[in-house]
Scaffold this active site. Structure first.
Site, PDB file in Angstrom:
ATOM      1  N   LYS A 154     -27.262  21.393   7.699  1.00  0.00           N
ATOM      2  CA  LYS A 154     -27.318  22.295   6.637  1.00  0.00           C
ATOM      3  C   LYS A 154     -26.291  22.630   5.705  1.00  0.00           C
ATOM      4  O   LYS A 154     -26.439  22.727   4.438  1.00  0.00           O
ATOM      5  CB  LYS A 154     -28.203  23.326   6.936  1.00  0.00           C
ATOM      6  CG  LYS A 154     -29.761  23.044   7.124  1.00  0.00           C
ATOM      7  CD  LYS A 154     -30.212  24.266   7.512  1.00  0.00           C
ATOM      8  CE  LYS A 154     -29.931  24.435   8.969  1.00  0.00           C
ATOM      9  NZ  LYS A 154     -30.769  25.381   9.753  1.00  0.00           N
ATOM     10  N   LYS A 205     -15.496  23.879  10.454  1.00  0.00           N
ATOM     11  CA  LYS A 205     -16.182  25.116   9.680  1.00  0.00           C
ATOM     12  C   LYS A 205     -15.116  25.614   8.867  1.00  0.00           C
ATOM     13  O   LYS A 205     -15.187  26.214   7.736  1.00  0.00           O
ATOM     14  CB  LYS A 205     -17.004  25.806  10.445  1.00  0.00           C
ATOM     15  CG  LYS A 205     -18.304  25.155  10.755  1.00  0.00           C
ATOM     16  CD  LYS A 205     -19.438  26.070  11.375  1.00  0.00           C
ATOM     17  CE  LYS A 205     -20.677  25.341  11.500  1.00  0.00           C
ATOM     18  NZ  LYS A 205     -21.808  26.281  11.905  1.00  0.00           N
ATOM     19  N   LYS A 239     -22.544  14.176  10.782  1.00  0.00           N
ATOM     20  CA  LYS A 239     -23.688  14.733  11.578  1.00  0.00           C
ATOM     21  C   LYS A 239     -24.570  15.394  10.520  1.00  0.00           C
ATOM     22  O   LYS A 239     -24.329  15.552   9.462  1.00  0.00           O
ATOM     23  CB  LYS A 239     -23.360  16.125  12.466  1.00  0.00           C
ATOM     24  CG  LYS A 239     -24.099  16.695  13.263  1.00  0.00           C
ATOM     25  CD  LYS A 239     -23.625  17.977  13.755  1.00  0.00           C
ATOM     26  CE  LYS A 239     -23.733  19.283  12.762  1.00  0.00           C
ATOM     27  NZ  LYS A 239     -23.517  20.430  13.625  1.00  0.00           N
TER      28      LYS A 239
HETATM   29  N1  AQP Z   1     -27.469  16.395  13.561  1.00  0.00           N
HETATM   30  C1  AQP Z   1     -27.839  16.971  14.567  1.00  0.00           C
HETATM   31  N2  AQP Z   1     -28.177  15.975  15.899  1.00  0.00           N
HETATM   32  C2  AQP Z   1     -28.412  16.562  16.927  1.00  0.00           C
HETATM   33  N3  AQP Z   1     -28.592  17.978  17.105  1.00  0.00           N
HETATM   34  C3  AQP Z   1     -28.190  18.729  16.210  1.00  0.00           C
HETATM   35  N4  AQP Z   1     -28.409  20.278  16.404  1.00  0.00           N
HETATM   36  C4  AQP Z   1     -28.055  20.522  14.975  1.00  0.00           C
HETATM   37  N5  AQP Z   1     -27.584  19.424  14.133  1.00  0.00           N
HETATM   38  C5  AQP Z   1     -27.907  18.348  15.017  1.00  0.00           C
HETATM   39  C6  AQP Z   1     -28.817  21.066  17.270  1.00  0.00           C
HETATM   40  O1  AQP Z   1     -29.493  21.899  16.866  1.00  0.00           O
HETATM   41  C7  AQP Z   1     -29.620  23.158  17.554  1.00  0.00           C
HETATM   42  C8  AQP Z   1     -29.467  24.358  16.769  1.00  0.00           C
HETATM   43  O2  AQP Z   1     -28.178  24.386  16.180  1.00  0.00           O
HETATM   44  P1  AQP Z   1     -27.581  25.602  15.265  1.00  0.00           P
HETATM   45  O3  AQP Z   1     -28.267  26.596  15.585  1.00  0.00           O
HETATM   46  O4  AQP Z   1     -26.057  25.287  15.469  1.00  0.00           O
HETATM   47  O5  AQP Z   1     -28.265  25.119  13.762  1.00  0.00           O
HETATM   48  P2  AQP Z   1     -27.264  25.382  12.463  1.00  0.00           P
HETATM   49  O6  AQP Z   1     -25.927  25.302  12.847  1.00  0.00           O
HETATM   50  O7  AQP Z   1     -27.925  26.452  11.691  1.00  0.00           O
HETATM   51  O8  AQP Z   1     -27.674  24.014  11.929  1.00  0.00           O
HETATM   52  P3  AQP Z   1     -26.900  22.697  11.172  1.00  0.00           P
HETATM   53  O9  AQP Z   1     -27.390  22.084  10.246  1.00  0.00           O
HETATM   54  O10 AQP Z   1     -26.354  22.214  12.565  1.00  0.00           O
HETATM   55  O11 AQP Z   1     -25.737  23.537  10.781  1.00  0.00           O
HETATM   56  P4  AQP Z   1     -24.058  23.630  11.136  1.00  0.00           P
HETATM   57  O12 AQP Z   1     -23.625  22.080  11.130  1.00  0.00           O
HETATM   58  O13 AQP Z   1     -23.483  24.288   9.669  1.00  0.00           O
HETATM   59  O14 AQP Z   1     -23.986  24.311  12.188  1.00  0.00           O
HETATM   60  C9  AQP Z   1     -28.193  23.109  18.096  1.00  0.00           C
HETATM   61  O15 AQP Z   1     -28.576  22.739  19.593  1.00  0.00           O
HETATM   62  C10 AQP Z   1     -27.537  21.921  17.847  1.00  0.00           C
HETATM   63  O16 AQP Z   1     -26.987  21.062  18.903  1.00  0.00           O
END
Ligand code: AQP
Length: 330
Positions: A198, A112, A195
């Site tokens: 969002k 990130k 992965k």
């Molecule tokens: N691609 C994925 N496959 C399986 N599990 C996933 N999780 C997230 N992406 C995947 C799981 O979702 C839960 C919540 O995650 P979070 O609160 O970290 O969500 P986030 O970060 O807002 O969502 P994103 O889209 O994953 O954003 P980034 O990548 O920016 O952090 C967790 O249990 C996570 O493992």
């Protein structure tokens, strides 16, 4: 009953399919057998700058989506992280137990922070895993249902619990990760080697988007130049991802789907999976709208959840502060 805790960020107003298949599906299932604490982690959300009005709306959106997916606030404690001050209070102690090098090795921080210039990478993004450990350890948590991308943070939570216990005496339960075998990592539909997330919105299925758009995204998912529908993540990541999603959404095994689609083309698979998602998302979105229609009731549910959470968290914090050597306040 064993205790389960997990959290989700109120990011961007909509959960995505990876959140559901990697984690939220297990949140719902574990309510049957566990004493559940589920949290909308708004404090984590501001590690990357957020507009205040959007954050407020998205926190309610997240709570409404959790209820619409089947989190039952009578059985489970559903609350907002910033309503329970103990999270940051214990978080500080755990930050002081975390090595700088240890935090620097977190791959999510590396990923990130690499996407922004240094002046925009907050210290909060760096210390976030210690706050996450606090979220978990405050509730005497036995299991934490998360996706594969959280494995390393969970490992740090375990390390911090053990480190605290050995330095100050037994205080925290050492939690176990509960990561699904089949759907631990859902990939982006446009780039099936990264992965679904969002933060990189290309081939992401967002739960609050128009289901017609979802079906279209599935139809245009990247696959390969062959014809056979076969699970082979190494050589056919796109098709394999679609099979895993299909299996996760329907309960049909990947092997069963391979047999069912023998001789069919990618177009058939995509059309059917699109229909499965539309059938899931349409009633889901209707339920979310009903919850959002009554924000006073939604806030009441969250207030009740915070009271229940605080009752547990305050006891753990008092115990931990005492062990660290802080004088009692009165
Ligand atoms: N691609 C994925 N496959 C399986 N599990 C996933 N999780 C997230 N992406 C995947 C799981 O979702 C839960 C919540 O995650 P979070 O609160 O970290 O969500 P986030 O970060 O807002 O969502 P994103 O889209 O994953 O954003 P980034 O990548 O920016 O952090 C967790 O249990 C996570 O493992």
């Amino acid at each position: 009953r064993p205790r389960v805790f997990s959290g989700i960020q109120p990011t961007a107003g909509s959960f995505q399919l990876g959140n559901y298949l990697g984690a939220l599906r297990n949140w719902i299932a574990l309510q049957e057998t566990h004493d559940a604490f589920y949290c909308v982690v708004d404090l984590h959300s501001i590690t990357i700058a957020k507009d205040p009005e959007e954050l407020r709306a998205n926190t309610r959106n997240a709570a409404a989506q959790l209820l619409a997916l089947g989190i039952d606030p009578e059985r489970s404690t559903l609350f907002v992280q910033s309503h329970v001050a103990e999270h940051t209070q214990l978080g500080w102690v755990l930050e002081c137990l975390t090595g700088f090098g240890e935090a620097s090795r977190m791959t999510q921080f590396k990923d990130k922070s690499a996407r922004q210039d240094d002046e925009h990478v907050s210290v909060g993004l760096f210390t976030y895993p210690a706050l996450m450990a606090s979220d978990i350890l405050l509730y005497g948590t036995d299991v934490v249902p998360v996706g594969e991308d959280q494995r390393q943070h969970l490992e740090l939570s375990r390390t911090l619990a053990q480190r605290f216990n050995s330095r100050f005496g037994p205080t925290f339960v050492v939690p176990d990760a509960h990561i699904p075998q089949d759907t631990a990592r859902i990939f982006d539909l446009q780039d099936p080697t990264s992965k679904m997330s969002k933060s990189i919105p290309s081939g992401v299925v967002e739960f609050m988007e128009d289901p017609k758009r979802t079906a279209k995204k599935v139809r245009s998912a990247v696959t390969d130049n062959e014809r056979d529908i076969r699970y082979d993540p190494e050589n056919k990541p796109g098709v394999s991802n679609l099979l895993v999603i299909y299996s996760g959404m329907t309960g049909r095994s990947v092997a069963e789907l391979e047999t069912a689609y023998e001789g069919s083309g990618y177009g058939d698979l995509k059309k059917d999976l699109g229909a499965v998602l539309v059938d899931f998302l349409t009633p889901f979105q209707r339920r979310v709208a009903e919850y959002l229609d009554d924000p006073a009731e939604l806030d009441k549910v969250l207030r009740r959840g915070a009271e229940r959470a605080r009752a547990v968290a305050s006891r753990t914090l008092r115990d931990a502060y005492d062990r660290v050597g802080f004088l009692p306040p009165a």
